[in-house]
Design a protein around this motif. Structure first.
Motif, PDB file in Angstrom:
ATOM      1  N   VAL A  18      36.926  45.142  34.504  1.00 30.05           N
ATOM      2  CA  VAL A  18      35.739  44.289  34.473  1.00 30.05           C
ATOM      3  C   VAL A  18      35.103  44.426  33.090  1.00 30.05           C
ATOM      4  O   VAL A  18      34.885  45.541  32.602  1.00 30.05           O
ATOM      5  CB  VAL A  18      34.734  44.682  35.576  1.00 30.05           C
ATOM      6  CG1 VAL A  18      33.450  43.877  35.452  1.00 30.05           C
ATOM      7  CG2 VAL A  18      35.346  44.510  36.954  1.00 30.05           C
ATOM      8  N   ILE A  53      33.596  44.729  46.229  1.00 33.39           N
ATOM      9  CA  ILE A  53      33.571  43.679  45.212  1.00 33.39           C
ATOM     10  C   ILE A  53      33.164  42.377  45.884  1.00 33.39           C
ATOM     11  O   ILE A  53      33.526  42.129  47.034  1.00 33.39           O
ATOM     12  CB  ILE A  53      34.942  43.539  44.510  1.00 33.39           C
ATOM     13  CG1 ILE A  53      34.856  42.604  43.299  1.00 33.39           C
ATOM     14  CG2 ILE A  53      36.007  43.072  45.486  1.00 33.39           C
ATOM     15  CD1 ILE A  53      36.085  42.655  42.405  1.00 33.39           C
ATOM     16  N   VAL A 101      32.165  38.838  38.892  1.00 31.74           N
ATOM     17  CA  VAL A 101      32.155  39.689  40.080  1.00 31.74           C
ATOM     18  C   VAL A 101      30.998  40.678  40.058  1.00 31.74           C
ATOM     19  O   VAL A 101      30.469  41.020  39.002  1.00 31.74           O
ATOM     20  CB  VAL A 101      33.486  40.462  40.220  1.00 31.74           C
ATOM     21  CG1 VAL A 101      34.644  39.525  40.525  1.00 31.74           C
ATOM     22  CG2 VAL A 101      33.791  41.286  38.979  1.00 31.74           C
ATOM     23  N   TYR A 102      30.626  41.092  41.258  1.00 29.10           N
ATOM     24  CA  TYR A 102      29.675  42.177  41.479  1.00 29.10           C
ATOM     25  C   TYR A 102      30.500  43.311  42.057  1.00 29.10           C
ATOM     26  O   TYR A 102      31.144  43.143  43.100  1.00 29.10           O
ATOM     27  CB  TYR A 102      28.587  41.730  42.458  1.00 29.10           C
ATOM     28  CG  TYR A 102      27.690  42.846  42.930  1.00 29.10           C
ATOM     29  CD1 TYR A 102      26.499  43.119  42.273  1.00 29.10           C
ATOM     30  CD2 TYR A 102      28.018  43.622  44.041  1.00 29.10           C
ATOM     31  CE1 TYR A 102      25.666  44.130  42.714  1.00 29.10           C
ATOM     32  CE2 TYR A 102      27.187  44.636  44.475  1.00 29.10           C
ATOM     33  CZ  TYR A 102      26.016  44.891  43.810  1.00 29.10           C
ATOM     34  OH  TYR A 102      25.191  45.899  44.230  1.00 29.10           O
ATOM     35  N   VAL A 103      30.531  44.458  41.397  1.00 28.03           N
ATOM     36  CA  VAL A 103      31.379  45.575  41.813  1.00 28.03           C
ATOM     37  C   VAL A 103      30.533  46.820  42.018  1.00 28.03           C
ATOM     38  O   VAL A 103      29.648  47.115  41.212  1.00 28.03           O
ATOM     39  CB  VAL A 103      32.459  45.873  40.739  1.00 28.03           C
ATOM     40  CG1 VAL A 103      33.277  47.094  41.101  1.00 28.03           C
ATOM     41  CG2 VAL A 103      33.351  44.672  40.528  1.00 28.03           C
ATOM     42  N   LEU A 105      41.920  42.129  46.649  1.00 26.16           N
ATOM     43  CA  LEU A 105      41.892  42.208  45.185  1.00 26.16           C
ATOM     44  C   LEU A 105      43.062  41.452  44.560  1.00 26.16           C
ATOM     45  O   LEU A 105      42.926  40.848  43.495  1.00 26.16           O
ATOM     46  CB  LEU A 105      41.912  43.674  44.733  1.00 26.16           C
ATOM     47  CG  LEU A 105      40.632  44.459  44.982  1.00 26.16           C
ATOM     48  CD1 LEU A 105      40.867  45.949  44.763  1.00 26.16           C
ATOM     49  CD2 LEU A 105      39.500  43.957  44.116  1.00 26.16           C
ATOM     50  N   HIS A 133      36.995  52.110  43.323  1.00 24.55           N
ATOM     51  CA  HIS A 133      36.492  50.901  43.960  1.00 24.55           C
ATOM     52  C   HIS A 133      35.827  51.195  45.304  1.00 24.55           C
ATOM     53  O   HIS A 133      36.366  51.918  46.114  1.00 24.55           O
ATOM     54  CB  HIS A 133      37.667  49.934  44.160  1.00 24.55           C
ATOM     55  CG  HIS A 133      37.332  48.735  44.974  1.00 24.55           C
ATOM     56  ND1 HIS A 133      36.824  47.594  44.407  1.00 24.55           N
ATOM     57  CD2 HIS A 133      37.424  48.500  46.301  1.00 24.55           C
ATOM     58  CE1 HIS A 133      36.624  46.703  45.369  1.00 24.55           C
ATOM     59  NE2 HIS A 133      36.989  47.230  46.512  1.00 24.55           N
TER      60      HIS A 133
END
Length: 145
Positions: free
Chosen positions: A56, A135, A102-104, A93, A132
């Motif tokens: 990202v 997401i 994206v918001y992660v 993913l 992770h």
């Protein structure tokens, strides 16, 4: 007359929020809002465990302060490498594409270098691992024609 109420209120203020030790809830979490730098990649560990790696890109904001001549340097870009070991998340993913905003949420772990390793290798340097958690796609990438 109010002493009993005052005593009860005073005791209520001293109670802990939870009976569970606060240490069991220590967390280091990173929230990123950015764009996928490339399509997520499927990889395997040395023990043949499958995981997904993705990158990202975020823009450093606010931009640096102005130079003495009044010009302002451009804000830099940071690249964040994230890994996922969750099979259910990995399937999702794999469907994402480069350029998606994206918001992660990721767990953050800082690993110290191996004292016996050469400092020019990754094992000899401090490493940041982002594992992770979740997401969400904010905006799909522009269509490629």
């Amino acid at each position: 007359m109010f002493s009993a109420a005052r005593q009860a209120f005073s005791n209520a203020q001293r109670r802990a929020f939870s009976t569970t030790s606060s240490r069991s809830y220590d967390v280091a979490k990173l929230i990123l809002i950015g764009r996928l730098g490339k399509d997520p990649e499927v990889r395997t560990t040395k023990s043949d465990r499958e995981y997904v790696s993705y990158t990202v890109a975020t823009t450093n904001y606010p931009p640096p302060p102005p130079n003495p001549d009044g010009s302002r340097p451009e804000a830099g870009t940071s690249w964040h490498n994230i890994i996922s070991f969750s099979p259910a998340q990995n399937n999702y993913l794999k469907t994402l594409n480069k350029g998606a905003q994206v918001y992660v949420e990721a767990n953050f772990e800082l690993r110290e270098p191996d004292v016996n390793a050469d400092s020019s290798t990754s094992a000899g340097q401090r490493q940041i691992f982002l594992r992770h958690e979740s997401i969400r796609v904010i905006r799909a990438p522009p269509s490629q024609n």
